[in-house]
Design an enzyme around this catalytic site. Structure first.
Site, PDB file in Angstrom:
ATOM      1  N   HIS A   8       3.757  -2.345   3.195  1.00  0.00           N
ATOM      2  CA  HIS A   8       3.792  -0.950   2.754  1.00  0.00           C
ATOM      3  C   HIS A   8       5.081  -0.650   1.995  1.00  0.00           C
ATOM      4  CE1 HIS A   8       0.795  -1.014   5.970  1.00  0.00           C
ATOM      5  NE2 HIS A   8       0.228  -0.006   5.331  1.00  0.00           N
ATOM      6  N   ASP A  20       0.821  -1.210   0.000  1.00  0.00           N
ATOM      7  CA  ASP A  20       0.000   0.000   0.000  1.00  0.00           C
ATOM      8  C   ASP A  20       0.857   1.264   0.000  1.00  0.00           C
ATOM      9  OD1 ASP A  20      -2.051  -1.790   0.212  1.00  0.00           O
ATOM     10  OD2 ASP A  20      -2.768  -1.105   2.173  1.00  0.00           O
TER      11      ASP A  20
END
Length: 374
Positions: free
Chosen positions: A338, A184
């Protein structure tokens, strides 16, 4: 008189030899050739000739790496194998040894059926980089047919990449358990390229849920994701709870903007999305309905790496320790990570740990049923 007779004999013999060298005499060999009408590339700088013998006049030069199509496969009277090749620039005859077939493929996995060697090039005569045991899982990036029509695979095993005989492998995709690594908040200027490098080194396909401003700032990384076989999707525009979840259409508006930017950069109109912080508890029923009616596919996760919290590598063991519970549910791990430096720093360990547990890797697809929090 005698000299004239000798001269006539010499001319007749030369004419016969030239006739024998002509491609039309052995067209039958083309009918069984496995490379006719196949694309390939030139392995080294090669003279192109008007006929299938070194005595024919030159018609040009092909550079190493230049792509051509083989249209005739011919063995001349001297037993030499020649190919007639062409591309948009040139047409003529070259020795068959200067032509090789190589095709890129979507990354897939194979398992060795014997103890097998990874070599520097596609022939058993080349240097061995590494020998791997039977039942080793490898990732394939290219296929190659050498001049002897032997099939070779360009494979990746850990940090080693090289060529292996296809006969020493079998498809392993069906046997592999699948893990889905999802990233993400990117693409990031600090870690994005390094992240892609690690994935490429391990032959891993992943999924990227990206923010629209980040994509606009780094379109080169978005294009690289697509070209290297990763799945791309949207994560919104603001990543701000007060804005993304403001009203019934705010989430849809952000994802629509994000989707258009992604398509304009990459050419991919992805329907895959992940809403900031996951679909619970902030995504309302009306927001979810609006997104789904617009065709978006909302993905959550079932393994939270907490890589934003464990910045010294603890996220690796924390993630791996969750896998047994996922397996008991007979589910595939969908891991949320991430695009950040500390994640990339220890990503090698996570990938190796999952491989040790028997997992291969794929990107999410639009044909899969999305995983949503319950």
């Amino acid at each position: 008189m005698r000299l004239r007779l000798l001269l006539l004999c010499f001319i007749s013999l030369a004419a016969v030899l030239l006739f024998l060298e002509r491609p039309s005499d052995v067209q039958a060999s083309s009918a069984v050739s496995t490379i006719i009408n196949k694309k390939g590339f030139i392995t080294k700088e090669t003279v192109v000739r008007r006929g299938a013998h070194v005595t024919y006049a030159q018609s040009g030069l092909l550079k190493a790496g230049e792509e051509v199509i083989a249209i005739v496969d011919f063995t001349n009277a001297s037993g030499e194998r020649w190919l007639k090749v062409q591309n948009t620039r040139i047409s003529g005859w070259i020795p068959a040894a200067a032509f090789s077939r190589q095709t890129s493929v979507s990354p897939y996995t194979v398992k060795t059926t014997v103890s097998a060697a990874i070599r520097t090039s596609a022939s058993s005569a080349y240097k061995i980089l590494k020998t791997v045991p039977k039942d080793t899982i490898l990732t394939v990036k290219q296929k190659f047919y050498n001049v002897s029509n032997e099939k070779w695979l360009y494979v990746q095993h850990g940090t080693t990449a090289g060529w292996m005989r296809e006969d020493d492998t079998a498809l392993a995709q069906a046997a592999l358990k699948k893990a889905y690594l999802t990233f993400d908040d990117g693409p990031s200027s600090a870690s994005g390229a390094a992240l892609l490098n690690v994935l490429k080194q391990h032959g891993v396909a992943a999924t990227f849920f990206m923010l629209e401003p980040q994509m606009r700032a780094r379109p080169d990384l978005v294009k690289r994701m697509v070209s290297e076989g990763h799945t791309v999707g949207c994560h919104g525009v603001t990543h701000d709870k007060s804005k993304f979840y403001r009203d019934s259409h705010s989430a849809l508006n952000e994802m629509t903007i994000c989707q258009k930017t992604l398509q304009s950069i990459s050419g991919v109109k992805s329907r895959l999305i992940r809403v900031p912080y996951g679909s619970k508890p902030m995504l309302t029923d009306s927001q979810k309905t609006a997104l789904q009616k617009a065709g978006f596919l909302i993905w959550d996760w079932n393994v939270d790496s907490l890589d934003w919290k464990y910045t010294s590598g603890q996220y690796v063991s924390y993630t791996l320790n969750q896998i047994p519970a996922i397996e008991r549910q007979k589910a595939s791990p969908v891991v949320v990570l991430h695009d950040k430096n500390t994640t990339v720093q220890y990503l090698h360990q996570l990938i190796s740990g999952l491989k040790t547990k028997g997992y291969g890797f794929s990107g999410l697809t639009e044909t899969m049923t999305p995983m949503l929090f319950r």
